[in-house]
Design an enzyme around this catalytic site. Structure first.
Site, mmCIF file in Angstrom:
data_model
loop_
_atom_site.group_PDB
_atom_site.id
_atom_site.type_symbol
_atom_site.label_atom_id
_atom_site.label_comp_id
_atom_site.label_asym_id
_atom_site.label_seq_id
_atom_site.Cartn_x
_atom_site.Cartn_y
_atom_site.Cartn_z
ATOM 1 N N GLU A 1 25.545 -11.285 14.145
ATOM 2 C CA GLU A 1 25.615 -9.921 13.625
ATOM 3 C C GLU A 1 25.634 -9.981 12.112
ATOM 4 O OE1 GLU A 1 30.048 -8.433 13.955
ATOM 5 O OE2 GLU A 1 29.492 -9.467 15.794
ATOM 6 N N LYS B 1 26.782 -9.621 8.277
ATOM 7 C CA LYS B 1 28.025 -9.705 7.494
ATOM 8 C C LYS B 1 27.924 -8.645 6.407
ATOM 9 C CE LYS B 1 31.105 -13.022 5.277
ATOM 10 N NZ LYS B 1 31.664 -12.056 4.335
ATOM 11 N N ARG C 1 37.262 -6.382 5.122
ATOM 12 C CA ARG C 1 37.679 -6.500 6.516
ATOM 13 C C ARG C 1 38.945 -5.679 6.732
ATOM 14 N NH1 ARG C 1 37.613 -11.402 9.692
ATOM 15 N NH2 ARG C 1 38.142 -10.873 11.862
ATOM 16 N N ARG D 1 42.738 -7.660 6.044
ATOM 17 C CA ARG D 1 42.737 -8.845 6.913
ATOM 18 C C ARG D 1 43.980 -9.706 6.701
ATOM 19 N NH1 ARG D 1 38.618 -13.657 5.064
ATOM 20 N NH2 ARG D 1 39.924 -14.492 3.412
ATOM 21 N N GLU E 1 34.774 -3.533 9.498
ATOM 22 C CA GLU E 1 34.517 -3.562 8.052
ATOM 23 C C GLU E 1 34.675 -2.160 7.479
ATOM 24 O OE1 GLU E 1 33.317 -6.373 4.911
ATOM 25 O OE2 GLU E 1 33.846 -6.594 7.028
ATOM 26 N N LYS F 1 30.265 -18.197 9.249
ATOM 27 C CA LYS F 1 29.638 -17.243 8.329
ATOM 28 C C LYS F 1 28.523 -17.956 7.572
ATOM 29 C CE LYS F 1 33.364 -17.977 4.949
ATOM 30 N NZ LYS F 1 34.434 -17.326 4.163
#
Length: 574
Positions: free
Chosen positions: A229, A231, A236, A256, A285, A414
């Site tokens: 998916e 980024k 976050r 986060r 996000e 990531k």
């Protein structure tokens, strides 16, 4: 205060994470309650003193030190707490009777700062009179909340967990139901009491994080075992809804790291509170959407860290959550389920919610890592559409991975886009903070507007960014020496470093290679541009200033900055 002062002083000069953890563990082991609890609160940013402001400290020092001397000293030191600590005069009587006075306790200071406003200046002044320079510095750091000693809240909790023989995520799980000085937390870690029972109806769930993917990872991973998916270039967040014992509905937003930001985003809280679910926890996000399109991070910054939020701000910068994961729903903990099952539940959740403040982060179809590399290089052509400007890379998630707090290996990766680089000229410099307060470590740099090589062109340098990282300690000292040797003017704490094109055509300046993640339009900068995460990639001692980049080199990145460079997969795009 003495143990706390010693801890801050040693941490401020310690570079090693391992040594910082050791210092913290030793402190928790050898410091009694409630002193260690209040120290932990200070390190994790859990203390705030509404009445004690920097303006009050300036007023106190103004009655004891000549204002010109203070301004000159503050300009040189660059840190308010350190400046006041060094200039504060120690009363003669304090020196004579100091050994007979009981030591000042951190708990006394915390309780005193929470006391009445009228006698607060007198209390602070008496503490400063009773402490030495280092003690005054620690006290002032505590009051202002600006510790800047290289210790994050997570690091402090990690040290606490290591000392107590627990997993740091267990501490995170109960943290938001506790208050300083954390007597029950320390009692549990020492085995004197059971684990604290968090009664928080809308608790923070420690986040699952990803590793940066490497070439070695591509050699061992199979693409069919993963899902991908985008980024997104936001922050976050975790949205949690629960109910108190009296039935009152609680809606919270967390970063986060577990910092609550609900008050900064009342519009988003209101929208989440209206969703037709009893309890839930979403991982996603935080973005700003206008006309259904994600805005650059510079737009989101207009909403971050706001103490007050006006109606105009809410209307002009509407907050939005793009959901990644569903952690809990109506009392059921979904974290033990595999990712694909959580994703299916999340899809149904978002469809049922039907909220203009919430949508689903789209998946990226791919069969090979070469396919994913192509999507990463050209997100607009691979499903991101008009939101491609807000994509900073891709995420790889193992299809059957459960949601594990922390950064487990082999499950999530990531794959950020490669940074852009530009050659810019150093223009201005300022001193840093903390251990860098005596060095010029904050650098403003610019690129050319016009052709510096043209005899008839009145080319000039225009600022495009500011950086204070990316260099080694040795390079920092080299840059500091260069700034001092090439200063041509001063404006308060800012030094103007020799740069640009003189009337006689002479061109001067030090070239820095700047790496950055993205670029946006900005009305705040003379150049009209703002960089995302700029840092100094290397110092170009070898490159003359007239060969630095021009503004046009940056402007061409604006319309389709994600497509600026075509890269080939081999197998990790360098």
């Amino acid at each position: 205060m003495k143990p706390f002062t010693t801890l801050l002083d040693r941490l401020s000069f310690e570079h090693s994470r391992t040594n910082k953890l050791r210092l913290l563990r030793d402190f928790f082991a050898n410091t009694p309650d409630p002193e260690r609890g209040y120290a932990l609160a200070a390190l994790t940013g859990s203390l705030s003193f509404q009445q004690a402001k920097p303006g009050l400290l300036r007023t106190l020092i103004a009655t004891r030190v000549d204002s010109v001397l203070f301004d000159l000293s503050y300009d040189f030191v660059g840190d308010l707490s350190e400046t006041i600590a060094l200039l504060w005069p120690t009363p003669t009587q304090t020196i004579i009777e100091g050994s007979n006075q009981p030591p000042l306790l951190l708990s006394e200071v915390v309780e005193g700062l929470r006391g009445g406003k009228l006698d607060l200046p007198t209390r602070i002044a008496s503490w400063l009179d009773a402490l030495d320079e280092t003690g005054r510095w620690a006290l002032l750091k505590l009051i202002t909340g600006a510790l800047r000693i290289g210790v994050s809240a997570r690091l402090a909790k990690t040290a606490l967990a290591e000392w107590g023989g627990q997993d740091v995520n267990e501490i995170e799980a109960v943290w938001h139901g506790l208050e300083p000085p954390y007597l029950d937390l320390f009692a549990w870690l020492e085995g004197r009491e059971a684990r604290p029972n968090s009664k928080d109806p809308a608790p923070f769930h420690p986040a699952m994080l990803a590793h940066a993917i490497t070439e070695q990872d591509f050699a061992t991973l199979h693409p069919h075992n993963f899902r991908a998916e985008w980024k997104w270039d936001g922050i976050r967040v975790q949205a949690v809804i629960g109910h108190r014992e009296n039935g009152v509905r609680i809606t919270r937003l967390y970063t986060r790291t577990g910092e609550e930001i609900s008050k900064t985003f009342p519009d988003l809280v209101e929208a989440l509170d209206a969703l037709p679910f009893d309890r839930f926890a979403i991982d996603g996000e935080l973005l700003i959407l206008r006309d259904h399109h994600v805005q650059p991070f510079s737009v989101l910054q207009q909403r971050l860290n706001r103490k007050t939020v006006s109606a105009k701000l809410l209307a002009d910068f509407p907050a939005h959550i793009r959901a990644y994961d569903l952690l809990g729903l109506n009392g059921e903990d979904l974290r033990p389920l595999p990712f694909l099952e959580r994703r299916a539940r999340l899809t149904s959740f978002v469809e049922t919610a039907a909220s203009h403040r919430l949508d689903l982060s789209p998946m990226i179809p791919f069969d090979t890592f070469e396919d994913l590399a192509a999507a990463r290089s050209e997100p607009e052509a691979h499903g991101a559409g008009d939101d491609a400007e807000a994509v900073e890379g891709v995420m790889l998630k193992e299809a059957h991975s459960i949601y594990i707090p922390g950064r487990p290996k082999g499950l999530w990766y990531k794959w950020k886009r490669d940074p852009f680089t530009v050659d810019a000229v150093l223009m201005y410099a300022q001193r840093g903070h903390g251990k860098r307060s005596s060095l010029y470590s904050d650098y403003t740099f610019g690129v050319w507007r016009g052709d510096p090589d043209s005899r008839h062109d009145t080319a000039q340098l225009v600022p495009v960014g500011k950086a204070y990282s990316g260099f080694t300690d040795e390079e920092l000292h080299q840059l500091d020496h260069y700034v001092r040797a090439h200063t041509i003017n001063r404006f308060g704490p800012v030094r103007v470093v020799e740069h640009g094109k003189d009337d006689d055509g002479t061109i001067s300046g030090l070239v820095l290679e700047i790496a950055f993640e993205g670029l946006n339009r900005s009305s705040r900068h003379k150049s009209g541009l703002a960089m995302r995460f700029p840092r100094i990639n290397r110092i170009r001692w070898d490159k003359p200033a007239h060969e630095a980049d021009r503004i046009e080199s940056l402007e061409i990145l604006l319309p389709q900055k994600q497509n600026a460079e075509k890269r080939v997969f081999s197998p990790l795009i360098p």
